[in-house]
Design an enzyme around this catalytic site. Structure first.
Site, PDB file in Angstrom:
ATOM      1  N   ASP A 159       0.803  -5.198  85.111  1.00 14.57           N
ATOM      2  CA  ASP A 159       0.426  -5.698  83.792  1.00 14.57           C
ATOM      3  C   ASP A 159      -0.217  -7.083  83.834  1.00 14.57           C
ATOM      4  OD1 ASP A 159       1.148  -5.243  80.624  1.00 14.57           O
ATOM      5  OD2 ASP A 159       1.285  -7.352  81.192  1.00 14.57           O
ATOM      6  N   VAL A 187      -0.253  -4.371  78.270  1.00 10.06           N
ATOM      7  CA  VAL A 187      -1.189  -3.449  78.923  1.00 10.06           C
ATOM      8  C   VAL A 187      -0.453  -2.208  79.418  1.00 10.06           C
ATOM      9  CG1 VAL A 187      -2.798  -3.184  80.842  1.00 10.06           C
ATOM     10  CG2 VAL A 187      -2.785  -5.304  79.522  1.00 10.06           C
ATOM     11  N   ASP A 188       0.736  -2.392  79.984  1.00 12.70           N
ATOM     12  CA  ASP A 188       1.534  -1.233  80.394  1.00 12.70           C
ATOM     13  C   ASP A 188       1.787  -0.294  79.219  1.00 12.70           C
ATOM     14  OD1 ASP A 188       1.866  -1.635  83.096  1.00 12.70           O
ATOM     15  OD2 ASP A 188       3.815  -2.608  82.935  1.00 12.70           O
ATOM     16  N   VAL A 189       2.250  -0.856  78.112  1.00  9.25           N
ATOM     17  CA  VAL A 189       2.616  -0.021  76.968  1.00  9.25           C
ATOM     18  C   VAL A 189       1.377   0.649  76.366  1.00  9.25           C
ATOM     19  CG1 VAL A 189       3.618  -0.035  74.653  1.00  9.25           C
ATOM     20  CG2 VAL A 189       4.715  -1.330  76.492  1.00  9.25           C
ATOM     21  N   GLY A 192       0.444   3.478  78.461  1.00  3.84           N
ATOM     22  CA  GLY A 192       1.338   4.600  78.204  1.00  3.84           C
ATOM     23  C   GLY A 192       0.947   5.377  76.960  1.00  3.84           C
TER      24      GLY A 192
END
Length: 413
Positions: A159, A187-189, A192
């Site tokens: 991230d 950014v990760d979320v 996802g």
């Protein structure tokens, strides 16, 4: 977590309506090889929607299980955040028998999610090409830092690294601040979410065509999508946006101002809200000032406008200003802390905070399903908790499962 302010998580039951999405993916089998944030976010949302998600973990477990402190009870908080509602299969993919078992499971799955560096799954014999040759309808979602192909495909990306590489960090903070990142793994979320949308789209297409798909979802691409408006502004103007703190680059006032006891965010740039704001602040003459008469003029003279408004806002409390501004239909909000958010009445009404049950008997509080789905408290799996059951469902005989366990290739808690 947030002290005693969260009270009991009855907020999950406060919403008046139950989402019609509950059980939408019942019967869908998902095999999840991903770790930490982005991939597990995708598989968690698929589980929220009713899919049976089997999380394949190495003998040491998902890396997220060890990313602590902070701990939450006996678990790493980052693992609690992204893994509700899944089943855990602990399997050693370095062993040939482990890879064979994983392949057998993948050929029964509807969806595979993985987050290894490009090429790793293929070397394990678990790549899309090898699996799709036997199961052409397979939806295979690869989540990576920079994509499956191209000059940066081999680069690892987490991230924070991608916040830097994508230019996102150049937008955050004030003009004289050091580069900053969004502390939540945004950014990760976002990746996802995008992966979830891509999987659902591929499933819909498969219903029409019987065709599977290899989905290439990257943190880098997701971070660029987060900056849709900022990048469009850059292409329009030919110059990078400036760091302007809480302000919006396209309208003013649309930013936070210091009050007597905190901060208030105000958006008063449309219609006659600007003139109403000036009157409420006791500065009606500002509405007629040529520097501030229109939003473009206020953008050109933002620093001067901020000085004038800050001098007015600091005279009263945030609550007093919110009460008066809302009465005048001027968009505003206190800049909330997490302590404020934990008891926010709208968050409680929406059931925004739910619970997940841990194997240690503890109840963990976390954000609930964003789809508004309510129901039994989902489960947080222990490492390898479902290894035996998952292998049995795939047709492994009890003796074969015991052999894998004795060899340390499959493991139980």
């Amino acid at each position: 977590m947030m002290g005693a302010t969260l009270a009991t998580p009855t907020a999950m039951g406060d919403a008046d309506a139950v989402s019609g999405l509950a059980g939408a993916l019942d019967g869908l089998r998902v095999l999840d090889f991903s770790q930490i944030g982005a991939g597990p976010t995708c598989s968690m949302y698929l589980a929220d929607l009713g899919a049976d998600v089997v999380k394949v973990e190495p003998p040491g477990g998902d890396v997220g299980r060890a990313l602590a402190p902070p701990w939450y009870g006996s678990e790493a908080a980052i693992f609690v955040a992204f893994n509700r509602g899944k089943r855990s299969l602990c399997l050693d993919l370095k062993a040939e028998e482990g890879r064979c078992a994983a392949r057998r499971l993948a050929l029964r799955a509807d969806v595979v999610v993985e987050s290894f560096r490009p090429g790793v799954m293929a070397r394990l014999g678990l790549g899309y090409g090898a699996l799709a040759a036997e199961r052409p309808g397979l939806v295979y979602c690869s989540v990576s830092g920079f994509g499956q192909t191209g000059p940066f495909a081999a680069h690892a990306g987490v991230d924070g690294i991608v916040q830097a590489a994508s230019g996102l960090m150049s937008l955050i903070g004030g003009p004289d601040d050091a580069p900053s990142k969004v502390q939540a793994p945004i950014v990760d979320v976002t990746t996802g979410f995008i992966a979830t949308i891509a999987v659902l789209g591929a499933i819909l297409r498969r219903q029409r065509t019987d065709l599977g798909a290899h989905l290439d979802v990257s943190l880098f691409g997701s971070a660029l999508a987060l900056q849709q408006s900022a990048l469009t502004q850059y292409f329009a103007e030919g110059r990078p946006p400036e760091r302007i703190g809480s302000a919006a680059p396209y309208s003013a006032p649309n930013e936070a101002f210091r009050t007597e006891d905190g901060w208030i965010m105000v958006a008063a740039y449309l219609g006659d809200r600007w003139s109403r704001l000036c009157a409420i602040l006791g500065r009606p003459e500002l509405a007629e000032d040529a520097r501030f008469a229109t939003s473009p003029a206020r953008l050109a003279h933002r620093a001067e406008m901020q000085r004038e408004l800050n001098a007015a806002f600091v005279r009263r409390s945030t609550a007093a200003w919110v009460l008066e501004l809302e009465r005048a239909d001027i968009l505003c909000s206190p800049v909330a802390s997490f302590d404020d958010l934990a008891v926010h009445p709208q968050a409680r009404h929406m059931g925004a905070f739910g619970t997940v049950g841990g194997a240690d008997g503890q109840t963990y509080h976390l954000p609930a399903s964003p789809f508004g789905i309510r129901g039994p408290v989902p489960h947080l799996p222990r490492l390898g908790e479902h290894s035996r059951a998952v292998l049995a469902e795939a047709g492994f005989a009890e003796q074969a499962i015991s052999d894998l366990m004795r060899a340390g290739i499959a493991r139980e808690p």
